[in-house]
Design an enzyme around this catalytic site. Structure first.
Site, PDB file in Angstrom:
ATOM      1  N   ASP A 275     152.979  64.226 -19.776  1.00  0.00           N
ATOM      2  CA  ASP A 275     151.857  64.924 -20.416  1.00  0.00           C
ATOM      3  C   ASP A 275     152.154  66.420 -20.522  1.00  0.00           C
ATOM      4  O   ASP A 275     151.954  67.163 -19.558  1.00  0.00           O
ATOM      5  CB  ASP A 275     150.575  64.680 -19.599  1.00  0.00           C
ATOM      6  CG  ASP A 275     149.360  65.376 -20.210  1.00  0.00           C
ATOM      7  OD1 ASP A 275     149.448  65.810 -21.377  1.00  0.00           O
ATOM      8  OD2 ASP A 275     148.326  65.458 -19.503  1.00  0.00           O
ATOM      9  N   LYS A 282     150.291  72.753 -21.925  1.00  0.00           N
ATOM     10  CA  LYS A 282     150.011  73.155 -20.549  1.00  0.00           C
ATOM     11  C   LYS A 282     150.874  74.352 -20.179  1.00  0.00           C
ATOM     12  O   LYS A 282     151.957  74.532 -20.754  1.00  0.00           O
ATOM     13  CB  LYS A 282     150.375  72.002 -19.595  1.00  0.00           C
ATOM     14  CG  LYS A 282     149.397  70.852 -19.594  1.00  0.00           C
ATOM     15  CD  LYS A 282     149.805  69.818 -18.565  1.00  0.00           C
ATOM     16  CE  LYS A 282     148.835  68.653 -18.557  1.00  0.00           C
ATOM     17  NZ  LYS A 282     147.498  69.009 -18.065  1.00  0.00           N
ATOM     18  N   ASP A 293     151.841  61.268 -14.592  1.00  0.00           N
ATOM     19  CA  ASP A 293     150.612  60.979 -15.334  1.00  0.00           C
ATOM     20  C   ASP A 293     150.502  59.508 -15.756  1.00  0.00           C
ATOM     21  O   ASP A 293     149.573  59.142 -16.475  1.00  0.00           O
ATOM     22  CB  ASP A 293     150.508  61.912 -16.548  1.00  0.00           C
ATOM     23  CG  ASP A 293     149.067  62.252 -16.904  1.00  0.00           C
ATOM     24  OD1 ASP A 293     148.183  62.066 -16.042  1.00  0.00           O
ATOM     25  OD2 ASP A 293     148.833  62.685 -18.051  1.00  0.00           O
ATOM     26  N   ASP A 352     145.085  68.083 -24.729  1.00  0.00           N
ATOM     27  CA  ASP A 352     145.447  67.829 -23.335  1.00  0.00           C
ATOM     28  C   ASP A 352     144.460  66.872 -22.666  1.00  0.00           C
ATOM     29  O   ASP A 352     144.708  66.399 -21.559  1.00  0.00           O
ATOM     30  CB  ASP A 352     145.522  69.158 -22.572  1.00  0.00           C
ATOM     31  CG  ASP A 352     146.271  69.036 -21.254  1.00  0.00           C
ATOM     32  OD1 ASP A 352     146.917  67.986 -21.033  1.00  0.00           O
ATOM     33  OD2 ASP A 352     146.206  69.987 -20.456  1.00  0.00           O
ATOM     34  N   GLU A 354     144.064  63.817 -23.203  1.00  0.00           N
ATOM     35  CA  GLU A 354     144.648  62.671 -23.906  1.00  0.00           C
ATOM     36  C   GLU A 354     144.428  61.337 -23.192  1.00  0.00           C
ATOM     37  O   GLU A 354     144.449  60.288 -23.828  1.00  0.00           O
ATOM     38  CB  GLU A 354     146.153  62.900 -24.126  1.00  0.00           C
ATOM     39  CG  GLU A 354     147.072  62.520 -22.954  1.00  0.00           C
ATOM     40  CD  GLU A 354     146.827  63.311 -21.687  1.00  0.00           C
ATOM     41  OE1 GLU A 354     146.274  64.420 -21.769  1.00  0.00           O
ATOM     42  OE2 GLU A 354     147.183  62.808 -20.604  1.00  0.00           O
ATOM     43  N   ARG A 356     141.777  59.995 -21.859  1.00  0.00           N
ATOM     44  CA  ARG A 356     140.598  59.278 -22.361  1.00  0.00           C
ATOM     45  C   ARG A 356     140.833  58.730 -23.764  1.00  0.00           C
ATOM     46  O   ARG A 356     140.262  57.712 -24.137  1.00  0.00           O
ATOM     47  CB  ARG A 356     139.374  60.192 -22.296  1.00  0.00           C
ATOM     48  CG  ARG A 356     139.505  61.445 -23.112  1.00  0.00           C
ATOM     49  CD  ARG A 356     138.547  62.545 -22.676  1.00  0.00           C
ATOM     50  NE  ARG A 356     139.053  63.317 -21.534  1.00  0.00           N
ATOM     51  CZ  ARG A 356     138.423  64.354 -20.992  1.00  0.00           C
ATOM     52  NH1 ARG A 356     137.256  64.749 -21.470  1.00  0.00           N
ATOM     53  NH2 ARG A 356     138.958  64.995 -19.974  1.00  0.00           N
TER      54      ARG A 356
HETATM   55  N1  BES Z   1     146.927  64.521 -16.749  1.00  0.00           N
HETATM   56  C1  BES Z   1     145.954  65.547 -16.769  1.00  0.00           C
HETATM   57  C2  BES Z   1     145.110  65.616 -15.500  1.00  0.00           C
HETATM   58  C3  BES Z   1     145.850  66.007 -14.240  1.00  0.00           C
HETATM   59  C4  BES Z   1     145.865  67.319 -13.824  1.00  0.00           C
HETATM   60  C5  BES Z   1     146.464  65.054 -13.479  1.00  0.00           C
HETATM   61  C6  BES Z   1     146.501  67.662 -12.648  1.00  0.00           C
HETATM   62  C7  BES Z   1     147.107  65.391 -12.293  1.00  0.00           C
HETATM   63  C8  BES Z   1     147.127  66.699 -11.879  1.00  0.00           C
HETATM   64  C9  BES Z   1     145.002  65.317 -17.939  1.00  0.00           C
HETATM   65  O1  BES Z   1     145.550  64.716 -19.062  1.00  0.00           O
HETATM   66  C10 BES Z   1     144.538  66.673 -18.377  1.00  0.00           C
HETATM   67  O2  BES Z   1     145.335  67.426 -18.842  1.00  0.00           O
HETATM   68  N2  BES Z   1     143.245  66.941 -18.199  1.00  0.00           N
HETATM   69  C11 BES Z   1     142.700  68.196 -18.550  1.00  0.00           C
HETATM   70  C12 BES Z   1     141.377  67.951 -19.233  1.00  0.00           C
HETATM   71  C13 BES Z   1     140.820  69.175 -19.911  1.00  0.00           C
HETATM   72  C14 BES Z   1     141.660  69.555 -21.092  1.00  0.00           C
HETATM   73  C15 BES Z   1     139.401  68.867 -20.352  1.00  0.00           C
HETATM   74  C16 BES Z   1     142.525  69.010 -17.278  1.00  0.00           C
HETATM   75  O3  BES Z   1     142.231  68.419 -16.230  1.00  0.00           O
HETATM   76  O4  BES Z   1     142.737  70.208 -17.324  1.00  0.00           O
HETATM   77 ZN    ZN Z   2     147.151  63.512 -18.728  1.00  0.00          ZN
HETATM   78 MN    MN Z   3     146.473  66.100 -20.369  1.00  0.00          MN
END
Ligand code: BES
Ligand code: ZN
Ligand code: MN
Length: 499
Positions: A275, A282, A293, A352, A354, A356
C-alpha cells in the site's frame, strides 16, 4: 518452514527418563512435591540450592537452567506461581517463558514434565494448549530471503508433553493438537505477511491458496481474474489495482468440514500486498511496513489451515481481495467516482483509503454463499493504533451476539479485541455530493467511519469487522504476529461446538 513436532505421552519414572532437556514445571509452594524431590535428588540437590541462593524462584515467569544427570542432559526449571488461580494470561506467560528458553537452547528434543504440579490446576487443557501454541510460535523464524549464515540455529525438533496429574493422556493429546494447529496456522500467516511486496503479490497469494488446497483434502480454491471481476461489476475493487502492473485477484477458498448443504461461516481478508497510498501517496518513513497490508488475507490463510488441521465440523468460505495500491498514469485519482458490485457509487476522496474499496466488493460477493456470519479482517486504519495501540484488535459489528462471541473468543485465546460503535450519526460523515458515499469521513473517528463504510455493503447478513492495523504486526522487532488467528480459531471452535 521447518516445523516442530509436539506430542503428548506419559513420562517414565524420574530415573528412567532420557531427554536432552527436561522441562520441570515448579509451582509456588512451601515444599517441593515428591516428584520434584526425586528430581532434586537425581540432580544432587541443585534445585533446592538454586532456590536457596535465589537463582530460581517458583514465581510466574521465572526460569533457570541446570546441568542434568543420567539420561537427562539438562534441566529447565519453570516457575508457575499460583497455578490454582491460573488465568489464560498467566498460562500464556508461563508458556511463553518456557517456549522462548527452550527454543533458544541447544537441545534437539525435550520433555515437558508436569509431575511437579500436584495441587489444583484451574484449567489443564488451556495450559497444555498454550504450551503447544507458544512452542510453535517461538520456533518460527523468517528465512525466505536470508542467507544460511544469518539464519539463527533452531536445534529443537521434538517436544513431548507428559500430562502427569493434570489430565488424561487423551485430553492432553487433544489440547496439544489444538494448540499446535493454532500455532501452525498463525505461523503460516506470519510467513505470508512477512514476505516482501516484490515476492508476495496478488498472484503469489493465489498460488499459495492452491498450495494450501493441495495440503487439505477438504479445501478447494477458485480464483477470479480482473476480467471475471469486471463482468461481476467489481469496479471498486478493480479501481485500487489500476495503477499497478500486478493484476488484482479475488481468491475464494472453501473448507468443507460439514455437509455440502450446511451454510458456511465466511472470512473476508484485505489483501493489499503493498500500500503506497496511490496518488494520495504515503510519506516515505516506515512505508516498508505497508507490505504488512495483507495481514487480513494472511489471517484467513492461517485460520483455514488451522481449522482444516483440526477438522472442525463446519463449512468455512475464505474470500481474499488481493491488489497492489500504486500511483501511475492509470491510477485512480482523488475525486474519481467508481461503481461497486452492489450498484452503489463511491467517490474516492483519498486513494489511501483503499482497503474499504476492495473489501466492499468482496463483502457483496460473499452474500452468494448464504453465510451464517461474515467476519472481515483488515489492517484498515492507522486510527485504530491511536485508539488501542498494539494490544487489541478493533471489533465492529451489526450483530450483538456475533460481537460478544468475538470478544469472548479473544479473551479465551488471550488474543483480545475491543468493540466500537457504528451509529448512524457516524455514517453521515460519508455523505457525498457526487456519489452514494465517499470513501473517507471528515470528522474524526477514522476507524469507525471506515467500519461504517463497510457496514453499508454487509446489510444482508450478520457481519463483523476486525481492524488489525495495530495487532497484525510489530515495528520493533519488525514482523508479523500471526494475530488474530488465535481469536478466529477460538470463535470457529465455539461455533463448531468444540469445547
Ligand atoms: N493500510 C492502511 C492502514 C494502516 C496504517 C495499516 C498503519 C497499518 C499501519 C490503510 O490503507 C490506510 O492507509 N488508511 C488511511 C485511511 C485514511 C486515508 C482515511 C489511514 O489510516 O491513514
Ligand atoms: Zn491499506
Ligand atoms: Mn492505504
Amino acid at each position: 518452514m521447518a516445523s516442530l513436532s509436539i506430542t503428548a505421552r506419559t513420562a517414565n519414572t524420574i530415573g528412567q527418563i532420557k531427554t536432552q532437556a527436561l522441562v520441570a514445571l515448579v509451582p509456588d509452594k512451601k515444599t517441593l512435591a515428591p516428584s520434584l524431590k526425586a528430581l532434586d535428588k537425581l540432580l544432587g540437590g541443585t534445585i533446592t540450592n538454586a532456590m536457596k541462593n535465589g537463582d530460581f524462584s517458583s514465581s510466574l515467569g521465572s526460569h533457570h537452567w541446570l546441568p542434568g544427570s543420567a539420561g537427562v542432559q539438562r534441566v529447565l526449571l519453570i516457575g508457575c506461581g499460583d497455578i490454582g488461580g491460573q488465568t489464560v494470561s498467566s498460562a500464556k506467560k508461563l508458556a511463553e517463558t518456557l517456549a522462548r528458553s527452550l527454543v533458544s537452547s541447544q537441545a534437539r528434543d525435550a520433555l515437558v514434565w508436569t509431575d511437579g504440579l500436584t495441587g489444583k490446576v484451574r484449567d489443564a487443557s488451556m495450559l497444555l494448549e498454550q504450551i503447544a501454541l507458544q512452542l510453535t510460535l517461538a520456533h518460527y523464524q523468517y528465512e525466505h530471503t536470508l542467507n544460511q549464515r544469518k539464519k539463527p540455529a533452531r536445534p529443537l525438533k521434538r517436544v513431548a508433553v507428559s500430562p502427569g496429574n493434570l489430565c488424561s493422556l487423551a485430553e492432553a493429546k487433544r489440547s496439544v493438537a489444538i494448540g499446535g494447529a493454532t500455532g501452525q496456522g498463525a505461523n503460516l500467516t506470519r510467513e505470508l505477511v512477512n514476505l516482501p511486496g516484490n515476492i508476495c503479490t496478488p498472484k503469489y497469494l493465489s498460488g499459495q491458496a492452491r498450495k494450501l488446497a493441495r495440503m487439505h483434502s477438504k479445501l478447494s480454491v477458485s480464483v477470479l481474474n480482473e476480467q471475471q471481476m469486471a463482468s461481476l461489476g467489481m469496479h471498486s475493487l478493480l479501481s485500487v489495482g489500476n495503477g499497478s502492473d500486478q493484476p488484482s485477484q479475488l481468491i475464494v477458498m472453501k473448507y468443507q468440514g460439514a455437509s455440502a448443504k450446511t451454510r458456511p461461516y465466511c472470512l473476508v481478508g484485505k489483501g493489499i500486498t503493498f500500500d503506497t497510498g496511490g496518488i494520495s501517496l504515503k510519506p516515505g518513513g516506515k512505508m516498508d511496513e505497508m507490505k504488512f497490508d495483507m495481514g487480513g488475507a494472511g489471517s484467513v490463510f492461517g485460520a483455514l489451515h488451522a481449522a482444516a488441521e483440526m477438522a472442525l465440523p463446519i463449512n468455512i468460505v475464505g474470500v481474499i481481495a488481493a491488489a497492489e495500491n500504486m500511483p501511475s498514469g492509470r491510477a485512480t485519482k482523488p475525486g474519481d467516482v467508481v461503481t461497486s458490485m452492489s450498484g452503489k457509487t463511491i467517490e474516492v476522496l483519498n486513494t489511501d483509503a483503499e482497503g474499504r474499496l476492495v473489501l466492499c466488493d468482496a463483502l457483496t460477493y460473499a452474500a452468494r454463499f448464504e453465510p451464517i456470519e461474515v467476519v472481515d479482517i483488515a489492517t484498515l486504519t492507522g486510527a485504530i493504533i491511536v485508539a488501542l495501540g498494539h494490544e487489541a484488535t478493533g471489533i465492529f459489528s451489526n450483530d450483538d451476539h456475533l460481537a460478544n462471541s468475538l470478544i469472548s473468543a479473544g479473551e479465551r485465546s488471550h488474543d483480545r479485541g475491543w468493540r466500537f460503535p457504528i451509529w448512524d450519526e457516524y455514517h453521515r460523515q460519508l455523505d457525498s455530493p457526487f456519489a452514494d458515499l465517499a470513501n473517507i469521513g471528515a470528522g474524526g473517528a477514522g476507524s469507525i467511519t471506515a467500519a461504517c463504510f463497510l457496514a453499508q455493503f454487509a446489510e444482508d447478513y450478520k457481519w463483523a469487522h476486525l481492524d488489525i492495523a495495530g495487532s497484525a504486526f510489530r515495528s520493533a522487532p519488525k514482523g508479523a504476529t500471526g494475530r488474530p488467528v488465535p481469536l478466529l480459531i477460538a470463535y470457529l471452535r465455539e461455533r463448531a461446538g468444540h469445547s
